[in-house]
Design an enzyme around this catalytic site. Structure first.
Site, mmCIF file in Angstrom:
data_model
loop_
_atom_site.group_PDB
_atom_site.id
_atom_site.type_symbol
_atom_site.label_atom_id
_atom_site.label_comp_id
_atom_site.label_asym_id
_atom_site.label_seq_id
_atom_site.Cartn_x
_atom_site.Cartn_y
_atom_site.Cartn_z
ATOM 1 N N GLY A 44 0.533 -1.672 0.363
ATOM 2 C CA GLY A 44 0.022 0.501 0.096
ATOM 3 C C GLY A 44 0.602 1.495 0.323
ATOM 4 N N GLU A 45 2.459 1.344 -0.194
ATOM 5 C CA GLU A 45 3.347 2.465 0.023
ATOM 6 C C GLU A 45 3.109 3.034 -1.122
ATOM 7 O OE1 GLU A 45 7.086 1.726 1.232
ATOM 8 O OE2 GLU A 45 6.659 1.079 3.002
ATOM 9 N N GLN A 103 -11.963 20.645 12.017
ATOM 10 C CA GLN A 103 -11.497 19.994 13.364
ATOM 11 C C GLN A 103 -10.316 20.818 13.490
ATOM 12 O OE1 GLN A 103 -9.861 16.158 13.878
ATOM 13 N NE2 GLN A 103 -11.068 15.200 12.315
ATOM 14 N N HIS A 136 -13.732 26.054 5.722
ATOM 15 C CA HIS A 136 -15.172 25.647 6.868
ATOM 16 C C HIS A 136 -14.546 26.827 7.852
ATOM 17 C CE1 HIS A 136 -17.981 23.939 8.838
ATOM 18 N NE2 HIS A 136 -17.124 24.050 10.113
ATOM 19 N N LYS A 198 -29.769 26.480 15.426
ATOM 20 C CA LYS A 198 -29.966 25.413 16.051
ATOM 21 C C LYS A 198 -28.791 24.738 16.709
ATOM 22 C CE LYS A 198 -26.394 22.444 12.825
ATOM 23 N NZ LYS A 198 -25.798 23.970 12.060
ATOM 24 N N ARG A 200 -26.420 21.425 18.169
ATOM 25 C CA ARG A 200 -25.441 19.929 18.035
ATOM 26 C C ARG A 200 -24.767 18.985 19.086
ATOM 27 N NH1 ARG A 200 -23.841 18.274 12.638
ATOM 28 N NH2 ARG A 200 -23.655 20.737 11.740
ATOM 29 N N THR A 229 -23.346 15.185 5.903
ATOM 30 C CA THR A 229 -24.554 13.653 5.828
ATOM 31 C C THR A 229 -25.779 14.124 5.223
ATOM 32 O OG1 THR A 229 -24.729 14.094 8.236
ATOM 33 C CG2 THR A 229 -23.530 12.394 7.419
ATOM 34 N N ALA A 230 -25.660 15.572 5.247
ATOM 35 C CA ALA A 230 -27.491 15.932 5.002
ATOM 36 C C ALA A 230 -28.195 16.302 6.052
ATOM 37 C CB ALA A 230 -27.950 15.466 3.463
#
Length: 317
Positions: A44-45, A103, A136, A198, A200, A229-230
């Site tokens: 996988g490298e 994050q 973001h 709202k 969360r 995820t809408a």
């Protein structure tokens, strides 16, 4: 310095995250795609080989850190290292979608600030500049000690709705953090704004509380930077209809669309969900509601301006 000389020292490479957008970018610039190969060892490298000389060139690497995020991030870091060792003059990261951007702070004790870690990794590898769209959180720009050109998707999305000639528009932010973005679109569409208040309780779970503003009898346009995820956007759309909106559109710059997102959009009150191609979408989405717009020309123009040492601030207009 002649234009031909400048072009000969401009190289654009694409890795595996979004080759279609990368091709649109080079087509808009008028240069050929740089030649490189990305292969894997049996374990996988990742192995990358640059198949042309880039000595003394301004090199731009197009790579969104979308799913699979860690694979695409590692490809990018290895490519930066390869370019640095091949004597590129400047190494410019074109990251239409900046992964790990959510994050961006410590929301709880003992949490990492992973968007800062990614910035450190890119700089340590050898990046000289980052070009990205709709982070973001705008403060992520401060995580870098190299120049960062922060493009915006609002003009592209707004132009689409202007062409539809909708009437009685209200632009809606799905949370308090997106009010600035909603205001930018509202100014372009000459419309008022509304805000979803709202909370969360946990990641990817949203609960609509109240609507601040008048949506009754209006065409609501929900705008966000990311649809993952809408859950947020579909709950907001349902709330709009319950409060008297006659039609609901949704839009975002980054269509992450993970898990049940497409099914939720298909089964929601949303008439159309307009996104850009910072993240590629599959050919068979299972819904006609999702409309994808290209940001290839926008990014291509920013690359030309960076290479020619010209201002890119006019691209925000």
């Amino acid at each position: 310095m002649s234009t031909n000389y400048q072009d000969s020292y401009l190289k654009v490479f694409s890795l595996n995250s979004n080759p279609k957008l990368a091709q649109e970018i080079v087509d808009s610039i008028g240069v050929e795609m740089g030649k490189c190969s990305v292969k894997h060892f049996k374990d996988g490298e990742i192995q990358i080989n640059i198949e042309e000389s880039i000595r003394g060139c301004d090199v731009f690497i197009v790579q969104s850190t979308c799913n699979p995020v860690n694979e695409h991030l590692m490809e990018l870091l290895i490519m930066i290292d390869a370019l640095k060792r091949a004597s590129a003059r400047t190494i410019n990261i074109v990251m239409p979608y900046y992964g790990y951007a959510r994050q961006d702070r410590k929301a709880r004790s003992r949490e990492p600030i992973t968007s800062k870690l990614v910035a450190d990794l890119l700089e340590t590898a050898g990046a000289d500049r980052v070009v990205t769209l709709d982070l973001h959180a705008a403060q992520i720009q401060g995580f870098f000690n190299v120049p960062i050109d922060h493009l915006v998707g609002v003009p592209t999305l707004s132009d689409y709705f202007l062409e539809k000639e909708l009437d009685d528009i209200v632009v809606v932010s799905p949370d308090h953090g997106g009010v600035t973005r909603a205001r930018q679109m509202a100014d372009r569409l000459h419309a008022p704004i509304a805000i979803i208040d709202k909370r969360r309780p946990e990641p990817n779970v949203a609960e609509v509380m109240n609507i601040v503003g008048d949506v009754e009898g209006k065409t609501a346009i929900l705008i966000d930077d990311i649809i993952d995820t809408a859950g947020t956007i579909t709950l907001a759309a349902n709330a709009m209809v319950e409060n008297g909106a006659k039609a609901v559109y949704a839009c975002c710059t980054h269509p992450v669309l993970s898990g049940p997102a497409i099914e939720r959009i298909e089964n929601s009150k949303i008439k159309e969900c307009v996104v850009t191609n910072t993240i590629p979408l599959g050919d068979n989405l299972g819904t006609d509601k999702i409309i994808q717009l290209s940001v290839g020309e926008l990014i291509g123009e920013s690359i030309k301006r960076v290479h020619e040492h010209r201002s890119i601030s006019t691209l925000f207009d």
